[in-house]
Design a protein around this motif. Structure first.
Motif, mmCIF file in Angstrom:
data_model
loop_
_atom_site.group_PDB
_atom_site.id
_atom_site.type_symbol
_atom_site.label_atom_id
_atom_site.label_comp_id
_atom_site.label_asym_id
_atom_site.label_seq_id
_atom_site.Cartn_x
_atom_site.Cartn_y
_atom_site.Cartn_z
ATOM 1 N N VAL A 1 0.766 -1.345 0.034
ATOM 2 C CA VAL A 1 -0.064 0.131 0.138
ATOM 3 C C VAL A 1 0.945 1.232 -0.081
ATOM 4 C CG1 VAL A 1 -1.899 1.088 1.043
ATOM 5 C CG2 VAL A 1 -1.784 -1.268 1.421
ATOM 6 N N SER A 2 0.855 1.912 -1.079
ATOM 7 C CA SER A 2 1.428 3.247 -1.091
ATOM 8 C C SER A 2 1.022 4.418 -0.288
ATOM 9 C CB SER A 2 1.407 3.827 -2.695
ATOM 10 O OG SER A 2 1.993 3.044 -3.436
ATOM 11 N N THR B 1 0.314 8.745 0.218
ATOM 12 C CA THR B 1 0.400 9.981 -0.647
ATOM 13 C C THR B 1 -0.085 11.107 0.313
ATOM 14 O OG1 THR B 1 -1.026 10.927 -2.682
ATOM 15 C CG2 THR B 1 -2.136 9.401 -1.085
ATOM 16 N N SER C 1 -6.382 1.710 0.684
ATOM 17 C CA SER C 1 -6.458 2.431 -0.509
ATOM 18 C C SER C 1 -4.865 3.027 -0.763
ATOM 19 C CB SER C 1 -7.270 3.234 -0.994
ATOM 20 O OG SER C 1 -8.771 2.998 -0.829
ATOM 21 N N TYR C 2 -4.585 3.540 0.359
ATOM 22 C CA TYR C 2 -3.382 4.346 0.371
ATOM 23 C C TYR C 2 -2.983 4.775 1.915
ATOM 24 C CZ TYR C 2 -3.055 5.638 -4.329
ATOM 25 O OH TYR C 2 -2.904 5.777 -5.858
ATOM 26 N N TYR D 1 3.670 10.647 -3.994
ATOM 27 C CA TYR D 1 3.562 9.288 -3.753
ATOM 28 C C TYR D 1 4.741 8.552 -3.341
ATOM 29 C CZ TYR D 1 -1.061 10.130 -5.986
ATOM 30 O OH TYR D 1 -2.366 10.478 -6.319
ATOM 31 N N THR E 1 6.575 4.612 -1.323
ATOM 32 C CA THR E 1 6.408 3.368 -0.873
ATOM 33 C C THR E 1 7.192 3.283 0.573
ATOM 34 O OG1 THR E 1 6.449 2.200 -2.909
ATOM 35 C CG2 THR E 1 6.878 1.023 -0.959
#
Length: 191
Positions: free
Chosen positions: A38-39, A41, A54-55, A84, A86
């Motif tokens: 999951v990144s 943002t 989602s993020y 964005y 990781t």
């Protein structure tokens, strides 16, 4: 203690079929044992999106603080003021539990993941049969203006220069073959 999980990264220029390949690998009865990372943002959640699912939604200040303290294995300002990335903690938490992680990130981010994790990470570059074929695919989508297509093709030509630094290169001239080649490389890595 469980076996530490492995890391798989797929990178590709826009329009090369990377997302389709990933979808094929993660769906169905023969799905590979991989979980999406999951990144993070700094944008606000959209309707239906959940933090941590989602993020990881961070304020701009928190995102930039995480950049400053080295919390990201990769990050990018995708649009002016829109970040964005990781989080290393996201990968480390899952792999410590023995789970394998797949990332869908840009070429520079993939090379950074490889630098950090070494042989625990397999980085795969998905490429078009040619730049001309990539242009045809992007034009066939009919979703972008000619100017945007020119930008994407120019960026793709730049990104293709990084392909020799990847562990595996998969040419997507036939989707079934590209999925099979990618699956075989990942299965060897996870064995």
């Amino acid at each position: 203690m469980c076996k530490e999980g492995r890391i798989v990264v797929l990178s590709a220029p826009s329009g090369c079929g990377k997302s389709t390949i990933i979808h094929n690998l993660l769906e169905g009865d023969d799905a590979l044992p991989l979980e999406f990372s999951v990144s993070a943002t700094n944008r606000a959640p959209r309707t239906g999106e959940a933090d941590g699912v989602s993020y990881h939604f961070l304020s701009t200040e928190a995102f930039l603080a995480a950049v400053a303290d080295g919390s990201f294995v990769e990050w990018e300002e995708v649009y002016p003021g829109r970040f964005y990335g990781t989080l290393r903690s996201e990968i480390d938490r899952k792999t410590a539990l023995g789970r394998n992680v797949i990332l869908d990130i840009d070429v520079k981010g993939a090379l950074n993941v490889k630098r950090i994790y070494g042989d625990r990470a397999l980085i795969i570059f998905v490429q078009p049969p040619s730049v001309d074929e990539l242009r045809r695919r992007l034009e066939g989508r009919a979703t972008d203006s000619p100017e945007v297509i020119d930008q994407r093709v120019g960026k793709a030509a730049y990104e293709l220069g990084f392909a020799p630094q990847f562990d595996i290169r998969v040419v997507n001239d036939n989707l079934d073959s590209a999925v099979a080649d990618t699956r075989a490389a990942i299965e060897r890595h996870l064995a």
